[in-house]
Structures are given as C-alpha cells and as structure tokens.
Scaffold this motif. Structure first.
Motif, short mmCIF file in Angstrom:
data_model
loop_
_atom_site.label_atom_id
_atom_site.label_comp_id
_atom_site.label_asym_id
_atom_site.label_seq_id
_atom_site.Cartn_x
_atom_site.Cartn_y
_atom_site.Cartn_z
N LYS A 45 0.83 -1.22 0.00
CA LYS A 45 0.00 0.00 0.00
C LYS A 45 0.86 1.27 0.00
O LYS A 45 2.01 1.27 0.43
N ARG A 46 0.26 2.34 -0.51
CA ARG A 46 0.88 3.67 -0.45
C ARG A 46 0.40 4.31 0.85
O ARG A 46 -0.80 4.53 1.02
N VAL A 47 1.34 4.63 1.72
CA VAL A 47 1.01 5.03 3.09
C VAL A 47 1.60 6.38 3.42
O VAL A 47 2.77 6.66 3.10
N ALA A 48 0.81 7.22 4.06
CA ALA A 48 1.30 8.51 4.55
C ALA A 48 1.10 8.59 6.05
O ALA A 48 0.12 8.08 6.59
N ASP A 49 2.06 9.23 6.73
CA ASP A 49 1.94 9.53 8.16
C ASP A 49 2.00 11.04 8.29
O ASP A 49 3.04 11.66 8.03
N ILE A 50 0.87 11.63 8.67
CA ILE A 50 0.76 13.09 8.76
C ILE A 50 1.09 13.54 10.17
O ILE A 50 0.48 13.09 11.13
N GLY A 51 2.07 14.46 10.30
CA GLY A 51 2.56 14.82 11.62
C GLY A 51 3.47 13.73 12.14
O GLY A 51 3.36 13.30 13.29
N CYS A 52 4.39 13.28 11.29
CA CYS A 52 5.16 12.06 11.56
C CYS A 52 6.28 12.25 12.58
O CYS A 52 6.95 11.29 12.95
N ASN A 53 6.55 13.49 13.01
CA ASN A 53 7.61 13.76 13.96
C ASN A 53 8.93 13.22 13.40
O ASN A 53 9.27 13.53 12.26
N ASN A 54 9.66 12.41 14.16
CA ASN A 54 10.95 11.93 13.68
C ASN A 54 10.87 10.61 12.91
O ASN A 54 11.89 10.03 12.57
N GLY A 55 9.65 10.17 12.63
CA GLY A 55 9.48 9.00 11.78
C GLY A 55 9.41 7.67 12.49
O GLY A 55 9.45 6.62 11.83
N TYR A 56 9.27 7.67 13.82
CA TYR A 56 9.24 6.39 14.55
C TYR A 56 8.23 5.42 13.95
O TYR A 56 8.54 4.25 13.68
N TYR A 57 6.98 5.89 13.74
CA TYR A 57 5.94 4.99 13.22
C TYR A 57 6.30 4.51 11.82
O TYR A 57 6.06 3.35 11.47
N LEU A 58 6.84 5.40 11.00
CA LEU A 58 7.22 5.03 9.63
C LEU A 58 8.29 3.95 9.63
O LEU A 58 8.23 3.00 8.84
N ARG B 277 8.73 1.72 11.92
CA ARG B 277 8.07 0.48 12.33
C ARG B 277 7.22 -0.11 11.19
O ARG B 277 7.12 -1.33 11.04
N MET B 278 6.61 0.74 10.38
CA MET B 278 5.73 0.28 9.32
C MET B 278 6.46 -0.47 8.21
O MET B 278 5.82 -1.19 7.43
N GLN B 279 7.76 -0.34 8.15
CA GLN B 279 8.52 -1.03 7.11
C GLN B 279 8.33 -2.55 7.17
O GLN B 279 8.39 -3.22 6.15
N GLU B 280 8.07 -3.07 8.37
CA GLU B 280 7.93 -4.52 8.51
C GLU B 280 6.71 -5.05 7.77
O GLU B 280 6.61 -6.25 7.51
N ASP B 281 5.77 -4.16 7.41
CA ASP B 281 4.57 -4.56 6.66
C ASP B 281 4.80 -4.63 5.16
O ASP B 281 3.90 -5.01 4.41
N MET B 282 5.97 -4.18 4.70
CA MET B 282 6.31 -4.17 3.28
C MET B 282 5.34 -3.33 2.43
O MET B 282 4.76 -3.79 1.44
N PRO B 283 5.11 -2.07 2.82
CA PRO B 283 4.26 -1.20 2.00
C PRO B 283 4.96 -0.83 0.68
O PRO B 283 6.18 -0.94 0.56
N LYS B 284 4.17 -0.39 -0.27
CA LYS B 284 4.71 0.04 -1.56
C LYS B 284 5.44 1.37 -1.44
O LYS B 284 6.46 1.61 -2.10
N LEU B 285 4.91 2.26 -0.59
CA LEU B 285 5.45 3.61 -0.43
C LEU B 285 5.17 4.11 0.97
O LEU B 285 4.07 3.90 1.49
N LEU B 286 6.15 4.76 1.59
CA LEU B 286 5.97 5.40 2.89
C LEU B 286 6.39 6.85 2.78
O LEU B 286 7.53 7.15 2.40
N VAL B 287 5.46 7.75 3.11
CA VAL B 287 5.74 9.19 3.06
C VAL B 287 5.35 9.82 4.39
O VAL B 287 4.23 9.63 4.88
N GLY B 288 6.27 10.57 4.98
CA GLY B 288 5.99 11.31 6.20
C GLY B 288 5.84 12.79 5.91
O GLY B 288 6.59 13.35 5.10
N PHE B 289 4.86 13.41 6.55
CA PHE B 289 4.63 14.85 6.43
C PHE B 289 4.85 15.50 7.79
O PHE B 289 4.19 15.11 8.77
#
Length: 296
Positions: free
Chosen positions: A96-109, A111-123
C-alpha cells in the motif's frame, strides 16, 4: 498549490542557525552498514561511529521513540510503541501507499517497514524532526520519503494514498472538519484513515473548547465527544466511521526523561486530582478511529 516550490523554499530551513550545526554533525557521520531491528525500540547495532550520544543530544528534545543507537538509548518523552502496538492489529500495509501526517521523527514510519508497503511518506513541517529522522535513517537506510509539509498540503500532493495515519494532530487545528476534508482528498478513490485525538466522555454531539490551553498546551482548539468526532468525519465525506480503541494517557506512555527539555504529563495534571488537567478539564484521553473513503 505548488508542492515543488514549497520543497525548494523549505529546504532552506535546514540553514537556520539552530539547525545548521545539527546538519553539519550529520554530514560528518561515516557511511557503513549496520544491523537494524524494528521492535518496540528501533535498534541499530554494529560498529558504532564516534560521538553518537553527543550528536543525538544536540537534537533534543526527542518526543517520539524509543531508539537504540549502538550503546545509546534515546529514551523519548513518549513511548510511541504503546500507541503503535495498540493500532498494529487493526491494519495491514502490504503493497500500500502510506502517509503519516505529523510524523515527527518517523518512529511509526520506521516500524511500518515490517509490513512491506509500496510507499511510505511522512509529512511534518519541522526541520528539527526532519533532522532527527535523517540521523536515524543514516543507519537504517530506508526508502521513506520525508516531506517538510503539513496536513494542508496532503490533498495537493503528487501521490494519492491507500492509507493515511494522522495521530495526535486534529486537536491542534482550528478547523477540524477542513483538516479531515484535506485528508479525505489525499486518499485514493478507496482508502482508509487511522486517526487519534483527545476526546471527552458523553453521548451528546458536542465538544470542549478550552479558553486558553488544555493540559498546558495552548494550541488545542476542540476536544470532541466520540459522536461529535463521528459527525466531523461524515461531514468531511467519509462513508464509514469505526472506533478501534480508547485509552487514558498515563506515565507509562508519556513522562519526562533526560532526552527532553521542559515539562511532561505529570506537570500538566492537577496535583491533587490526576483525573483533571491543571486547568480543571478532564485529563487527556484518546480515541482511535478508522474512517473509510469508499467511492464507487
């Protein structure tokens, strides 16, 4: 709205006098390869470069985490693994193409790598948080895209998303329905939003509007009941609304550590009655919801 122009303008933020020394410290880090573990603490092991803790402390305060860089444990104010693990059972991000809005330093992003998303974008429009992200990512070497943009830019972004996370942002916006509309427009024709926000108890469709601050935070505008939040989401266009979890914030999740500056949760609550904030409002509690966009 011209996203490319904004990127060029905001890249100059990295030259601010309080940020430039941090960028210089990053530039001096040696390249290499390290072992990464995406657990409750995002961990990096291997041959440690010099002065890791010194560089990390230059980047204080660390709000989200924790991170373990070699022998340095970054004990962030928020134990973000609590929120992540609470939500984890409710989503599957594979391809999936995933966005994290208000991602701070990217901790959640991270962690989300383990799900093998198609795209990860932090705002997140914070050069400090972007610098913290770049510091951690120097060792992790992920393909996460970090944008110095805010929630108001999501609907104009070049990419539409299958899943958007927006955690701990809504109460900072003076027009929550407009923000939810922007998130709705940022999703593809079908997509889902995972959101958490402060809430107050009650069946009525109403919200608390703090006079000047809530839990010592000045930019908290509205704290809704769950039914009011549902109505906001429906007005923004979402076709479905599901409550996933509720929780009260306590010291097991948020507390002062040596990695932040200033106060934390214990200072925001009434010393005589921890069920209330220092202003006399109900103490912080969060509702976690999933709202779906399901256009035919």
């Amino acid at each position: 709205m011209y996203i490319k122009v904004l990127r060029e303008e905001r890249a100059k933020w990295m030259e601010w006098k309080n940020i430039a020394p941090l960028r210089e410290a990053l530039a001096g880090l040696p390249d290499g390869s390290w072992d990464v573990t995406l657990g409750d603490a995002v961990s990096v092991k291997g041959k440690a470069p010099q002065n890791i803790e010194e560089i990390a402390r230059l980047m204080m305060p660390w709000r989200k985490g924790p991170f373990v860089l070699f022998d340095t444990y970054i004990d962030s104010e928020w134990r973000s693994n609590v929120k992540y693990n609470l939500l984890r059972k409710h989503f599957d991000l594979k391809d999936k193409r995933v966005a994290d809005i208000g991602c701070n330093n990217g901790y959640y992003l991270f962690r989300m790598q383990e799900d093998m998303p198609k795209l990860l974008v932090g705002f997140d429009p914070s050069p400090l948080f972007k610098t913290q992200f770049d510091f951690i990512n120097h060792f992790i070497k992920s393909d996460i895209v970090y944008e110095l943009l805010g929630v108001e830019h999501v609907e104009f972004y070049e990419q539409k998303f299958d899943t958007i996370f927006c955690l701990g942002v809504l109460y900072h916006r003076s027009d929550p329905v407009a923000m939810l509309k922007s998130l709705y427009k940022g999703l593809d024709k079908k997509g889902e939003l995972f959101l958490d926000t402060f809430y107050i108890e009650g069946e009525d469709e109403m919200c608390l509007t703090p006079a000047s601050s809530y839990s010592k935070i000045p930019n908290i505008y509205f704290v809704p009941t769950i039914n009011a939040l549902k109505n906001w989401c429906l007005r923004a266009g979402f076709e479905s609304f599901e409550v996933l979890e509720t929780s009260k914030t306590d010291a097991s999740e948020q507390r002062k550590t040596s990695w932040i500056e200033g106060q934390s949760l214990e200072d925001f609550l009434d010393k005589e009655d921890s069920s209330k904030t220092v202003e006399g409002y109900p103490a912080p509690a969060r509702v976690y919801i999933r709202a779906k966009k399901e256009k035919k």
